[in-house]
Design an enzyme around this catalytic site. Structure first.
Site, mmCIF file in Angstrom:
data_model
loop_
_atom_site.group_PDB
_atom_site.id
_atom_site.type_symbol
_atom_site.label_atom_id
_atom_site.label_comp_id
_atom_site.label_asym_id
_atom_site.label_seq_id
_atom_site.Cartn_x
_atom_site.Cartn_y
_atom_site.Cartn_z
ATOM 1 N N CYS A 51 42.839 -1.734 2.167
ATOM 2 C CA CYS A 51 43.987 -1.083 3.262
ATOM 3 C C CYS A 51 43.177 0.107 4.122
ATOM 4 O O CYS A 51 44.462 0.485 4.892
ATOM 5 C CB CYS A 51 45.319 -0.597 2.075
ATOM 6 S SG CYS A 51 46.034 -1.963 1.920
ATOM 7 N N GLU A 194 56.752 14.060 -11.393
ATOM 8 C CA GLU A 194 56.091 12.692 -11.232
ATOM 9 C C GLU A 194 54.270 12.737 -11.820
ATOM 10 O O GLU A 194 54.269 11.182 -12.525
ATOM 11 C CB GLU A 194 56.222 12.618 -9.875
ATOM 12 C CG GLU A 194 56.049 11.276 -9.280
ATOM 13 C CD GLU A 194 55.321 11.424 -7.521
ATOM 14 O OE1 GLU A 194 54.771 10.609 -7.335
ATOM 15 O OE2 GLU A 194 56.342 12.220 -7.333
ATOM 16 N N ALA A 196 53.569 14.533 -14.628
ATOM 17 C CA ALA A 196 52.951 14.403 -15.937
ATOM 18 C C ALA A 196 53.483 12.928 -15.782
ATOM 19 O O ALA A 196 52.928 12.183 -17.303
ATOM 20 C CB ALA A 196 54.821 15.144 -16.213
#
Lengths: 450, 273
Positions: A51, A194, A196
């Site tokens: 990518c 998020e 965590a």
């Protein structure tokens, strides 16, 4: 003369929109290698697409025409894109620059995050595909194998990939330095940011089996606990559960610390001083910084973790310099090997001529002798070894001179001296192109291995 | 022959230690393997030297300070070699092997005065007493090294400041566990060594306790380790405090062992009462 060309674009040369298009193209499975038979000027081809980059690695004898063909292929792969704009995003490396670039890509020196390990696997997949489509031969085969070994060497001789460069990974590394084995450790997740969650997932992949979730919103806690196969505790009971926990991840939105010095201190005796590791990724912080002063308690907040990452990044950059040295060294080695390719056709021609003479003469002699099978065999072996010993020194001499600039002179002499025909002295790539599955290629491979 | 063996031993230990110190800075398994093998070779020579000497004088060669230090170095190296085989904690060598070299060098510096032969020491009891105590001391020496490693690592993690040793040292819990097991194995050995000593003293001098300086210091050392063991088992001491106490305990051993042998007089200073 066979040339190695590398054509491609990466996160540095092309803006994100173009790379997005690439990403889309990645997901389709129209493999450019399928079009290989239509590329007349390209003798070998490897196609790498991730990518963040797309790279076409190929060999050819006519660089200009081949580059044109491959660019057309790239355009085709990308879909709609004005060709003038496309050209400005593409870089092209030739010969040793291409080799060096490939080595750097594989060693993850050219990556967005230096030292990330995925790229090597992607390159290996690309190579496997190329072998499946039979688009690689002598040179790229050798080059790719060399690339893998260079990448491995860089990994083992430098610390380029050894230190963590993300918050969650840094936290897990620390946990491993405190506890060693994480399998039997219990993790308490307080709050559900998020970051965590990411850290919790990392801990799970490192072997943590017991996860306990505490959150003010019960529903969220239940959802998370289900995801990690864990249990939930009411938010007010956090302090009681501390006794059984080893790692505590906090990320609540609370403005006041939820764990104070005394909260933790008073529970250390109860847990027989087993180490306790707090990872506090909340801002403002959830755990009182003084907690770090308690024996066997370790507290890291987001800044501490960020500090580790910054250091590690710096470390990686330093290691990258050492890696560049290794790559420069290996590039020279590969150049020397490439140089021997030029003498290979002559060596093969020499061997073939000698073998032809041997067979003819043996045939003549054997035809008017009535020998037993055993004696025939002995004759066979005798003539073979004479030829082999006779040719040994000239071949060695040629190989030794291959790395010199004056090699053409020696090749020329050899051809005149043994009266080798021009046909046999032609280029390797044309040989392989003419007869890819032929004996000749295996001859070349055999010669190269020696 | 003995002298040659001792020289070879010292050479091997020194080379092994240098190897291990290089290993501290360069993480190459080959360096470790070589150093380990050199230490093993050293231990073989050393064992040969000790056996030869013991055969010559007709008892275990621990009759003077030189022999005692050398015997202790031998046991330390053997203990380390075995522990390394069991635990595969390669970096430990970098901390233990220097101790062996120090003891070996100390042994060669101490004057080698031959002690008048005494029937007193020609007893299986003495061999048992010395071997058990020295083995315990060797284990405590390993615990001492591990504790130093623990403190180094703990400080780095606590202060959030990571030096070059951070990636090389193992996890805190592992270090603490090793120290714990060394203590668990060493303490009974030490107790056994002391008990045999008292028993033999009771046999030959008709009193187990003679207010010998070494006896007093040994008992203090034993108490230190008893406290450490108790705190570890009963209260759950671990980590930094336990590491400091293990270091303190080993210092006490050094005082008991060297201080008394070299400076104080008593029936352990190998002059017969």
């Amino acid at each position: 003369m066979c040339r190695i060309i590398l054509l491609g674009m990466n996160h540095k040369s092309a803006p994100v929109e173009v790379r997005e298009q690439l990403a889309v193209a990645c997901q389709q499975d129209s493999n450019p290698l399928l079009l290989f038979p239509h590329l007349e000027n390209v003798s070998e081809l490897v196609f790498l697409s991730t990518c963040n980059r797309v790279e076409f690695l190929f060999t050819c004898t006519q660089p200009v025409k081949a580059v044109q063909e491959v660019k057309a292929l790239l355009r085709n792969h990308l879909g709609t894109m004005p060709s003038t704009r496309l050209d400005s995003y593409i870089y092209a490396h030739e010969d040793m620059d291409a080799v060096k670039h490939l080595f750097r890509v594989a060693s993850s020196l050219d990556s967005m995050v230096i030292g990330e390990p995925q790229i090597l696997g992607q390159l290996k997949t690309a190579y496997r595909q190329a072998t499946e489509y039979r688009t690689v031969r002598v040179i790229l085969n050798r080059l790719l194998h060399k690339t893998f070994s260079v990448a491995k060497r860089v990994r083992s001789e430098t610390c380029i990939g050894s230190c963590a460069v993300s918050i969650s990974y840094a936290a897990v590394e620390l946990a491993r330095k405190i506890f060693g084995e994480l399998r039997d450790k219990r993790v308490l997740l307080i709050g559900a940011g998020e970051m965590a969650e990411l850290a919790a997932e990392h801990l799970m992949t490192q072997g943590v089996r017991q996860m306990v979730v505490a959150n003010r919103t019960l529903q969220r806690a239940v959802d998370l606990a289900r995801r990690y196969n864990g249990e939930t505790v009411p938010f007010d009971h956090i302090l009681d559960t501390l006794k059984n926990m080893d790692i505590v991840l906090t990320s609540t939105g609370s403005t006041e610390p939820i764990l104070t010095f005394m909260d933790v201190k008073s529970r250390m005796r109860e847990r027989r001083n087993r180490p306790l590791f707090f990872i506090d990724i909340a801002v403002p912080r959830d755990v009182d910084p003084a907690v770090n002063q308690i024996d066997n308690v370790y507290l890291y907040d987001i800044d501490d973790l960020q500090g580790i990452i910054d250091l590690n990044m710096e470390e990686r950059r330093k290691e990258a310099e050492r890696a560049e040295h290794i790559i420069a060294e290996e590039t020279i080695k590969f150049r020397n090997w490439m140089a021997t390719l030029d003498v290979v056709p002559t060596i093969i021609a020499l061997r073939e001529k000698a073998e032809r003479i041997r067979c003819n003469e043996l045939q003549k002699t054997l035809s008017h002798l009535s020998l037993e099978e055993k004696d025939r065999q002995a004759m066979e072996v005798l003539t073979q070894s004479i030829v082999k010993k006779l040719l040994h020194d000239p071949i060695l001499f040629l190989k030794k001179k291959a790395a010199r600039d004056t090699k053409d002179l020696y090749v020329d002499y050899t051809q005149q001296l043994f009266n080798l025909t021009e046909r046999n002295g032609s280029d390797v790539s044309s040989l392989t192109e003419e007869a890819p599955d032929d004996k000749k290629e295996s001859n070349i491979l055999k010669t190269l291995k020696k | 022959m003995e002298a040659l063996f001792i020289i070879l031993t010292t050479l091997c230990y020194t080379c092994g230690t240098v190897g291990y110190l290089i290993y501290l800075f360069r993480d190459r398994p080959a360096i470790h393997r070589t150093s380990w093998a050199i230490l093993l070779a050293g231990a073989v020579f050393h064992l040969g030297a000790v056996l030869l000497r013991s055969a010559r004088i007709g008892q275990l060669a621990v009759t003077n300070s030189q022999e005692a230090l050398s015997f202790f170095a031998l046991l330390l190296v053997i203990t380390y070699l075995i522990i390394q085989l069991r635990l595969q904690l390669r970096i430990l060598g970098s901390f233990v092997s220097p101790l062996a070299v120090i003891f070996m060098l100390a042994s060669s510096l101490v004057p080698d005065h031959m002690v008048p032969k005494s029937e007193l020491f020609k007893s299986g009891w003495v061999t048992l007493h010395v071997t058990a105590l020295f083995l315990a001391n060797a284990l405590f020496a390993v615990a001492f090294s591990v504790s130093i490693m623990y403190l180094l690592q703990e400080r780095q993690i606590k202060n959030k400041h990571f030096g070059f040793l951070y990636p090389r040292l193992p996890s805190l819990e592992r270090l603490d566990t090793i120290s714990h097991y060394c203590l668990l194995a060493g303490f009974p050995l030490m107790t056994a060594g002391l008990v045999t000593g008292f028993a033999y003293a009771a046999m030959v001098w008709h009193s187990p306790w003679n207010w010998d300086p070494k006896e007093i210091l040994s008992l203090i050392t034993w108490l230190i380790y008893a406290v450490l063991l108790h705190e570890r088992l009963a209260v759950g001491w671990r980590g930094r405090k336990a590491a400091w106490l293990a270091i303190f305990g080993f210092s006490a051993i050094l005082v008991t062992f060297l201080g008394v042998n070299l400076f104080l007089k008593g029936h352990h200073s190998i002059t017969v009462r």
